[in-house]
Motif scaffolding. Structure first.
Motif: not given
Length: 277
Positions: A64-66, A68, A76, A116
């Protein structure tokens, strides 16, 4: 592609930053598409910056961080800046309040920009940057007493720009490699086989047991049969040597420093780099 600002945005257990020179000197001279089924912090992907890449990890919060950062870098950065700026006088209390909020969102499967931002903040402010969850899948690593900023905006924007051309998925490693074909390069940095055969620590609640290692070895054989270039890194253990030895694969042993270990005397070890070419 080259951009010196692209870099991992999280610290990750078993990250391959220190092995980059040994990995690069063993790369195939030419390859088509790039696959990384256990991307983790992405040290190798962000070093190589392959043009046609697929990255995967079973850790949904990480992926999810990748996503976002790829799709909404400004939102972000704004969310992370807010978390950094609002830190209370008592950093420890603030960290645990955010960890609780993060776990609450995780249980509700709220995979959004806020999650994220929390994920990256917690990674930068937890002990040794370790991602560890309990049996319920809740993140449980303590505070590291740091009050530093969580991200470098320039790195995030450059990384977002690179990720525009990358396929980002979260799922099983076999599914991640299903389309890999002759001439493609598959870099496999799977969860470590335990140095002590009785201890399997997991960084996702799904875990990665001995059966998973056997299944991965079978996939390595299958990808080899397809004509893919494969490179795999892991601890130099009996299990790994049993699974990949006597098959004609090139197995090189390299010395490494173990960054995540509470006992400094245990921070030197051996890893293997296994290639099928």
């Amino acid at each position: 592609m080259s951009n010196s600002s692209v870099a991992p945005f999280v610290k990750w257990a078993g990250g391959k930053r220190q092995l980059i020179p040994q990995i690069k000197e063993r790369m195939p001279e030419k390859y088509n598409d790039y696959y990384e089924p256990f991307v983790g912090g992405g040290a190798v992907t962000f070093e190589l910056l392959p043009a046609n890449a697929l990255i995967n990890d079973i850790n949904k919060a990480l992926i999810n961080a990748y996503r976002q950062i790829c799709n909404a870098p400004e939102a972000f950065l704004k969310a992370v800046k807010k978390l950094d700026e609002e830190m209370w006088e008592d950093g420890k209390e603030y960290y645990y309040s955010l960890r609780e909020h993060y776990n609450d969102k995780l249980m509700k499967a709220e995979f959004d920009v806020e999650l994220a931002a929390l994920f990256v903040f917690i990674n930068k402010h937890c002990f040794n940057g370790l991602y560890r969850v309990n049996g319920k899948g809740l993140f449980n690593v303590p505070y590291n007493n740091s009050r530093r900023v969580s991200v470098d905006a320039e790195v995030i924007m450059a990384t977002s720009n690179y990720l525009q051309g990358v396929t980002i998925i979260d799922g099983d490693f076999e599914l991640a490699c299903k389309d890999a074909k002759k001439g493609d390069f598959v870099f496999i940095d799977s969860p470590y086989a335990p140095l002590n055969p009785t201890s399997f620590e997991s960084y996702t609640k799904e875990g990665f047991d001995i059966e998973s290692h056997k299944r991965l070895a079978n996939l390595f054989d299958e990808l080899t049969a397809r004509g893919c270039y494969c490179m795999l890194t892991n601890h130099n253990t009996d299990l790994i040597n049993e699974l990949y030895g006597n098959k004609g694969y090139k197995i090189d042993v390299v010395s490494v420093k173990r960054m995540i270990n509470s006992d400094a005397s245990n921070r030197v070890g051996e890893e293997v780099i296994i290639c099928n070419y």
